[in-house]
Design an enzyme around this catalytic site. Structure first.
Site, PDB file in Angstrom:
ATOM      1  N   ARG A  81      -6.072  -0.494  -6.092  1.00  0.00           N
ATOM      2  CA  ARG A  81      -7.461   0.036  -5.401  1.00  0.00           C
ATOM      3  C   ARG A  81      -7.956   1.016  -6.580  1.00  0.00           C
ATOM      4  NH1 ARG A  81      -6.214   2.277  -0.341  1.00  0.00           N
ATOM      5  NH2 ARG A  81      -3.509   2.151  -0.613  1.00  0.00           N
ATOM      6  N   SER A  96     -10.838   3.435   1.553  1.00  0.00           N
ATOM      7  CA  SER A  96      -9.347   2.677   1.274  1.00  0.00           C
ATOM      8  C   SER A  96      -9.933   2.293   0.666  1.00  0.00           C
ATOM      9  CB  SER A  96      -8.993   2.038   2.506  1.00  0.00           C
ATOM     10  OG  SER A  96      -8.977   3.048   4.017  1.00  0.00           O
ATOM     11  N   GLU A 139     -19.167  -6.699   9.461  1.00  0.00           N
ATOM     12  CA  GLU A 139     -19.716  -7.485   7.886  1.00  0.00           C
ATOM     13  C   GLU A 139     -20.420  -8.593   7.415  1.00  0.00           C
ATOM     14  OE1 GLU A 139     -16.990  -6.437  10.512  1.00  0.00           O
ATOM     15  OE2 GLU A 139     -15.700  -4.703   9.232  1.00  0.00           O
ATOM     16  N   PHE A 198     -10.812  -8.594   7.102  1.00  0.00           N
ATOM     17  CA  PHE A 198     -11.535  -8.325   8.231  1.00  0.00           C
ATOM     18  C   PHE A 198     -13.479  -8.813   7.128  1.00  0.00           C
ATOM     19  CE2 PHE A 198     -10.055  -4.796   9.165  1.00  0.00           C
ATOM     20  CZ  PHE A 198      -9.733  -5.257  10.807  1.00  0.00           C
ATOM     21  N   HIS A 216      -6.222  -3.962   0.870  1.00  0.00           N
ATOM     22  CA  HIS A 216      -4.823  -4.321   2.593  1.00  0.00           C
ATOM     23  C   HIS A 216      -5.221  -6.017   3.030  1.00  0.00           C
ATOM     24  CE1 HIS A 216      -6.120   0.094   2.529  1.00  0.00           C
ATOM     25  NE2 HIS A 216      -5.692   0.091   3.431  1.00  0.00           N
ATOM     26  N   ASP A 267      -0.192  -0.518   9.616  1.00  0.00           N
ATOM     27  CA  ASP A 267      -1.022  -1.066  11.270  1.00  0.00           C
ATOM     28  C   ASP A 267      -0.938  -2.277  11.788  1.00  0.00           C
ATOM     29  OD1 ASP A 267      -3.624   0.644   9.850  1.00  0.00           O
ATOM     30  OD2 ASP A 267      -4.063   0.009   8.790  1.00  0.00           O
ATOM     31  N   ARG A 290      -3.121  -2.487  -0.367  1.00  0.00           N
ATOM     32  CA  ARG A 290      -2.992  -1.866  -0.195  1.00  0.00           C
ATOM     33  C   ARG A 290      -1.511  -0.625  -0.813  1.00  0.00           C
ATOM     34  NH1 ARG A 290      -0.052   2.973   3.261  1.00  0.00           N
ATOM     35  NH2 ARG A 290       1.601   1.613   3.487  1.00  0.00           N
TER      36      ARG A 290
END
Lengths: 278, 313
Positions: B9, B36, B57, B82, B108, B116, B166
């Site tokens: 990331r 994030s 989204e 998502f 992620h 999560d 992540r």
């Protein structure tokens, strides 16, 4: 209010009538398609393409052109007829609608046909695209405007309201959207299927400049576009009250002509009514 | 094996900033996860070119399409679950079909999301993206390759999907390692079996190959970061040389890398193969590494699969 001369209005009405006759011929030849919602959008399209919008049919990718997104992609017959009458492609090609290898897909495809700015058909998506175009124009400090026509049934989809929020949030005063409020969707009246009223209040609450007009009155359409242009820091939603199947007596307000095309007899009758039966 | 770890990331954020410095046509969109996904790094440097679309989204993808239709190169980010699942129709209709220049860069992915749980993990994103015509799909092996992919995407025409994790991943490549869309990389040579991985599972393949070596099985390892287009030439030569495959991915075995490789081989050079990945299951909460072990995303599973394939060769 700009006083548009009577001959300008008459010419727009003549074009709209011509486009209505193309819609009848095209959908008759195709044997499928959506004449009802095409006929209700016709006056809006005519006003936009023959008067309101800056565009160059001979140079479809001119940088500073106004953009148009047909969110209700099923009104493709009206859109194509308007583009052809504008000079984007030959009128004869209209009769290839929905046929194999045609550039005139059942719903608009931007990579196939010049003049089509965005591929649409899956409902509820066009306003988001128009907003993206509006943001891009602002980022580039360009003054061209973005126009978008939505169907009233589309107001039932969540993405429309996501786009409503974004348009207001980013103060997209270069976006003018219309809802073709013909009151009918495939399964029946919008208010019976899933009510969308009070529609004007909803758009106002979302922060848009809302104008309600008769969507078949050229002067009112032109005036709404002028008022949208004069509005700062708010996008405009024009709720255009229309009649599904407008212009052909037996197709007006007839649910059956949402997704059904006229047969030979009906097409003849329709063209006679439009004075285009020669 | 002693790995060094680095964040994909972070490298994504760094590449975006470099793109922002180099060119004016780049815009970045996010859906309320910019901290994030690290698009916030870009937003800080180029606030005018960054647009937070909120938790919406579908609208983000439509807006991205409008930008792209206006000549922009658009990077749109969110969590993989998502960014692909929640707005798949918008990606299909407004981006893939019109072949617009939108780069969906999702973080992620997989189950290493961890705590999560299944709602935020995804083993379906590669499948969802690779089935779309016009879409390019890349799963970078590590941080460095993520940087290169991001930069490459900016000049690669049409819709693209980039999958990030992540967790920090083992460092496999260095700045000089070549990266090309449509090309896999042979990381280790071997004669008996080919281990084809993507993402974090490439490091597991390399670990498995070391153990297999001790068991007198010579395994070669391919980093297949370009899942679409797939490096068919490399598969062809690997099939010729080794005659057996194990694929490994942090994704459902249904319709991911393993399926892409199997389909090619079944049609062109039928070769024994086993897939290692999520066995058609959702994940759950836990630490990333714990979940990898629980769901069989390990070197041991790859070794087991390789030995089974060896018996069928």
């Amino acid at each position: 209010m700009v006083a548009y001369p009577a001959d300008v209005i008459a010419e727009l009405e003549r074009k709209a009538n011509l486009i209505r006759s193309h819609i009848i011929r095209m959908t008759r030849a195709a044997g499928s398609g959506h004449p009802g919602g095409s006929l209700s959008s016709t006056d809006l399209l005519s006003a936009l393409f023959f008067k309101v919008m800056n565009h160059r049919p001979s140079d479809p990718f001119w940088d500073d052109r106004d953009r148009f997104v047909l969110s209700k992609g099923h009104a493709a017959p009206a859109y194509y007829a308007t583009l052809a009458e504008s000079g984007y492609f030959p009128i004869e090609e209209l009769m290839t609608l929905r046929k194999l290898n045609t550039r005139l897909q059942g719903h608009p495809s931007m990579n196939k046909l010049p003049g089509v700015e965005m591929s649409t058909g899956s409902l509820g998506q066009g306003l988001s695209v128009a907003n993206g175009m509006g943001l891009a124009a602002k980022l580039d400090r360009k003054t061209y405007r973005i126009y978008c026509i939505c169907g009233d049934g589309e107001m039932q989809s969540g993405q429309i309201w996501e786009a409503a929020m974004l348009g207001a949030h980013f103060e997209l005063d270069n976006v003018t959207a219309f809802v073709d409020r013909n009151m009918l969707q495939i399964d029946g009246p919008t208010e019976k299927i899933m009510s969308i009223e009070p529609l004007a209040d909803k758009w106002k609450a979302f922060g848009w400049n809302v104008i309600e007009i008769d969507g078949h009155d050229m002067r009112q359409i032109l005036d709404a576009c002028d008022r949208a242009k004069d509005t700062r820091s708010k996008p405009t939603m024009v709720i255009a009250h229309t009649v599904k199947g407008k212009g052909v007596s037996f197709m007006e307000n007839a649910l059956s002509f949402h997704g059904k095309t006229p047969n030979d007899e009906e097409a003849k009758k329709a063209l006679r009514e439009l004075g285009e039966d020669q | 094996m002693n790995w060094k770890y680095a964040s994909q990331r972070k490298e994504y954020g760094r590449a975006l900033i470099e793109l922002g410095k180099m060119r004016k046509d780049v815009v970045v969109l996010d859906a309320d996860l910019s901290g994030s996904t690290r698009t916030a790094d870009f937003a800080k440097e180029f606030p005018e070119h960054f647009f937070n679309c909120g938790i919406a989204e579908q609208n983000m993808m439509g807006t991205a399409a409008g930008f792209a239709a206006s000549g922009k190169v658009v990077f749109a980010s969110s969590f993989a679950v998502f960014a692909t699942g929640r707005c798949w129709d918008q990606i299909r209709q407004s981006i893939a079909y019109p072949k617009l220049n939108v780069k969906i860069c999702a973080t992620h992915a997989g189950i290493t999301v961890g705590g999560d749980g299944a709602s935020h993990q995804t083993g379906e994103d590669i499948a969802l993206m690779r089935t779309l015509p016009n879409m390019t799909v890349v799963v970078p092996v590590d941080a460095q390759e993520t940087y290169k992919t991001t930069k490459t995407f900016a000049d690669w025409p049409g819709p693209c999907y980039l999958r990030m994790s992540r967790l920090d991943f083992p460092v496999i490549t260095d700045p000089e390692t070549p990266f090309k869309i449509g090309k896999g990389t042979l990381l280790r040579e071997g004669d008996d079996i080919t281990l084809v991985g993507c993402g974090v599972m490439v490091s597991r393949c390399l670990e498995a190959a070391e153990t297999l070596e001790k068991r007198k099985i010579s395994a070669q390892v391919i980093n297949m970061s370009s899942i679409k287009p797939l490096d068919e030439g490399l598969l062809e030569s690997a099939a010729k040389r080794t005659g057996g495959f194990v694929t490994a991915e942090e994704h459902n075995v249904v319709s991911g890398l393993g399926c892409a490789v199997s389909c090619y081989l079944a049609e062109h050079r039928p070769t024994p193969l086993r897939r290692v990945g999520l066995m058609d299951t959702f994940g759950e909460s836990g630490e990333g590494e714990e979940l990898m072990r629980k769901y069989g995303l390990t070197a041991d599973k790859i070794i087991e699969a390789a030995e089974e394939v060896m018996k069928r060769r």
